[in-house]
Design a protein around this motif. Structure first.
Motif, PDB file in Angstrom:
ATOM      1  N   SER A   1     -33.744-171.552  -8.396  1.00 54.42           N
ATOM      2  CA  SER A   1     -34.869-172.192  -7.702  1.00 54.42           C
ATOM      3  C   SER A   1     -35.737-171.156  -7.005  1.00 54.42           C
ATOM      4  O   SER A   1     -35.238-170.128  -6.525  1.00 54.42           O
ATOM      5  CB  SER A   1     -34.336-173.186  -6.668  1.00 54.42           C
ATOM      6  OG  SER A   1     -35.361-173.631  -5.807  1.00 54.42           O
TER       7      SER A   1
ATOM      8  N   SER B   1     -36.778-171.574  -4.251  1.00 65.68           N
ATOM      9  CA  SER B   1     -36.432-171.663  -2.831  1.00 65.68           C
ATOM     10  C   SER B   1     -35.548-170.514  -2.373  1.00 65.68           C
ATOM     11  O   SER B   1     -35.273-170.374  -1.178  1.00 65.68           O
ATOM     12  CB  SER B   1     -35.740-172.995  -2.528  1.00 65.68           C
ATOM     13  OG  SER B   1     -34.433-173.038  -3.058  1.00 65.68           O
TER      14      SER B   1
ATOM     15  N   ASN C   1     -38.427-168.829   5.194  1.00 60.30           N
ATOM     16  CA  ASN C   1     -38.122-169.386   3.886  1.00 60.30           C
ATOM     17  C   ASN C   1     -38.196-170.900   3.954  1.00 60.30           C
ATOM     18  O   ASN C   1     -38.621-171.461   4.978  1.00 60.30           O
ATOM     19  CB  ASN C   1     -36.738-168.915   3.436  1.00 60.30           C
ATOM     20  CG  ASN C   1     -35.696-169.118   4.521  1.00 60.30           C
ATOM     21  OD1 ASN C   1     -35.362-170.257   4.856  1.00 60.30           O
ATOM     22  ND2 ASN C   1     -35.189-168.032   5.094  1.00 60.30           N
ATOM     23  N   PHE C   2     -37.766-171.578   2.903  1.00 58.76           N
ATOM     24  CA  PHE C   2     -37.852-173.039   2.900  1.00 58.76           C
ATOM     25  C   PHE C   2     -36.966-173.670   3.979  1.00 58.76           C
ATOM     26  O   PHE C   2     -37.232-174.780   4.419  1.00 58.76           O
ATOM     27  CB  PHE C   2     -37.466-173.589   1.530  1.00 58.76           C
ATOM     28  CG  PHE C   2     -38.533-173.418   0.479  1.00 58.76           C
ATOM     29  CD1 PHE C   2     -39.640-172.617   0.701  1.00 58.76           C
ATOM     30  CD2 PHE C   2     -38.441-174.059  -0.743  1.00 58.76           C
ATOM     31  CE1 PHE C   2     -40.628-172.448  -0.253  1.00 58.76           C
ATOM     32  CE2 PHE C   2     -39.418-173.902  -1.716  1.00 58.76           C
ATOM     33  CZ  PHE C   2     -40.510-173.094  -1.466  1.00 58.76           C
ATOM     34  N   ASP C   3     -35.937-172.963   4.394  1.00 57.82           N
ATOM     35  CA  ASP C   3     -35.046-173.501   5.419  1.00 57.82           C
ATOM     36  C   ASP C   3     -35.656-173.420   6.813  1.00 57.82           C
ATOM     37  O   ASP C   3     -35.187-174.105   7.733  1.00 57.82           O
ATOM     38  CB  ASP C   3     -33.711-172.762   5.413  1.00 57.82           C
ATOM     39  CG  ASP C   3     -32.872-173.065   4.182  1.00 57.82           C
ATOM     40  OD1 ASP C   3     -33.214-174.038   3.454  1.00 57.82           O
ATOM     41  OD2 ASP C   3     -31.893-172.356   3.931  1.00 57.82           O
TER      42      ASP C   3
ATOM     43  N   GLN D   1     -39.038-173.860   7.395  1.00 55.30           N
ATOM     44  CA  GLN D   1     -40.392-174.406   7.363  1.00 55.30           C
ATOM     45  C   GLN D   1     -40.660-175.453   8.438  1.00 55.30           C
ATOM     46  O   GLN D   1     -41.815-175.664   8.828  1.00 55.30           O
ATOM     47  CB  GLN D   1     -40.701-174.977   5.979  1.00 55.30           C
ATOM     48  CG  GLN D   1     -39.807-176.108   5.525  1.00 55.30           C
ATOM     49  CD  GLN D   1     -40.141-176.546   4.111  1.00 55.30           C
ATOM     50  OE1 GLN D   1     -41.280-176.870   3.798  1.00 55.30           O
ATOM     51  NE2 GLN D   1     -39.155-176.535   3.230  1.00 55.30           N
TER      52      GLN D   1
ATOM     53  N   SER E   1     -30.848-173.685  -0.600  1.00 54.83           N
ATOM     54  CA  SER E   1     -31.419-172.367  -0.881  1.00 54.83           C
ATOM     55  C   SER E   1     -30.373-171.267  -0.794  1.00 54.83           C
ATOM     56  O   SER E   1     -30.304-170.386  -1.663  1.00 54.83           O
ATOM     57  CB  SER E   1     -32.563-172.072   0.088  1.00 54.83           C
ATOM     58  OG  SER E   1     -33.589-173.034  -0.033  1.00 54.83           O
TER      59      SER E   1
END
Length: 344
Positions: A99, A101, A110-112, A114, A142
């Motif tokens: 991914s 991610s 990162n996406f964690d 956001q 992720s």
């Protein structure tokens, strides 16, 4: 001699297309899934197999001694990576879906992160595969994908693995179709809609057909690498909405909001991000000879038709798409939308 491929997670959204692409390319395919079902689009010679991938002995038996490539659609975390590396010497190579991610920006966002203040990552545009990745672990999706990647790439000498870092997957059989946001509004006869960030958000999508083509190419060209797996273009949210409207034959009014959503349930589409998430596909072109096979707009009719059928069978979208509701909350708070629009 005919090459043999084993696809794990064959009846999921990506697996269905991957099995078909490999079979049509001349591979002898074993399509393994928990239910052992067949997709009607598969050639008759595809062998469907019931498999619990948590059962190491069952997985080993499914692989057999004549497997040229293992395609793992559902691998996640260190345990699955070690399952695959334990097969080294018995299989030629592996293709594993990861991914985008796994990426983090140069500030460690990162996406964690956001949801945190100033926590959305600011990636280069486009993101190359050399961009740093999140620390591996088991704390999130992720970090689990990062752990999977780390373990597999470390064993590259024993088992060549192509990791495909997928963007926002779209197509039939998706359990969390972002297109639902606009499709349902159009079906419900909504004449107005709100889109944040001026409609300019870009979150790189990838069709199941694009992923199937990348899997087909990687299976034929074994190697150890991580490659982005996205469509040839990254349309804006406004472009996506307009394309969906064109397929459905409607023309609602779009109200664009500069900046973030004005309210939690107003203007916040599943693609709405404050800065672009766009991936570089040139490495896949060089390593695999990849060339685009479909555009985002090309695939919309089948995606929309699939969503419409699901909603017809189960009109309550929270029951037809429970994972969508769990991931995004109330996407259809029409009362809040109308109140905000009327107050403008």
């Amino acid at each position: 001699m005919t090459r043999r491929a084993v696809v794990i997670g064959a009846t999921g959204q990506i697996g269905r297309s991957a099995v078909r692409a490999l079979a049509e390319d001349g591979w002898r395919v074993t399509a393994a899934s928990r239910g052992g079902d067949r997709d009607p689009s598969w050639p008759e010679e595809v062998q469907a197999l019931r498999l619990d991938r948590a059962d190491d002995e069952a997985l080993s038996a499914a692989i057999g001694d004549d497997c040229d490539v293992v395609v793992d659609i559902v691998a996640y975390g260190t345990a699955h990576a070690r399952q695959l590396t334990s097969l080294a010497g018995r299989v030629g190579s592996a293709v594993v879906v990861s991914s985008v991610s796994v990426y983090e920006d140069d500030k460690g966002r990162n996406f964690d992160t956001q949801a945190e203040p100033d926590g959305f990552p600011e990636y280069p545009v486009p993101i190359p595969e050399t961009q740093r990745t999140i620390a591996p672990g088991d704390a999130s999706y992720s970090t689990g994908k990062a752990a999977l990647e780390r373990e597999l790439l470390a064993a590259a000498d024993a088992l060549p693995v192509t990791l495909l870092r997928a963007g926002a997957v779209h197509g039939p059989h998706c359990r969390t179709p972002r297109e639902l946001y606009f499709v349902k509004r159009n079906l419900d006869g909504r004449r107005r809609r709100v889109i944040a960030y001026g409609g300019g958000s870009r979150f790189h999508p990838v069709s199941v057909h694009t992923l199937a083509e990348l899997i087909r190419l990687a299976a034929a060209r074994p190697g150890s690498r991580a490659l982005n797996a996205c469509d040839p273009e990254a349309p804006t949210v406004l472009q996506i909405a307009t394309a969906i409207d064109a397929v459905m034959g409607v023309a609602p009014e779009t109200v664009l909001v500069d900046g973030p959503p004005p309210l939690p349930t107003v203007g916040d589409t599943p693609w709405s991000v404050p800065v672009p998430v766009v991936c570089d596909m040139s490495a896949a072109e060089r390593a695999l000879g990849y060339r685009p096979v479909v555009s985002y707009a090309d695939t919309l009719p089948e995606t929309i038709a699939w969503i419409e059928r699901r909603l017809t069978a189960q009109p309550d979208w929270r029951e037809s798409y429970p994972r969508m509701h769990a991931a995004y909350g109330d996407l259809f708070d029409y009362a809040a939308e109308d109140a905000w629009l009327d107050a403008r």
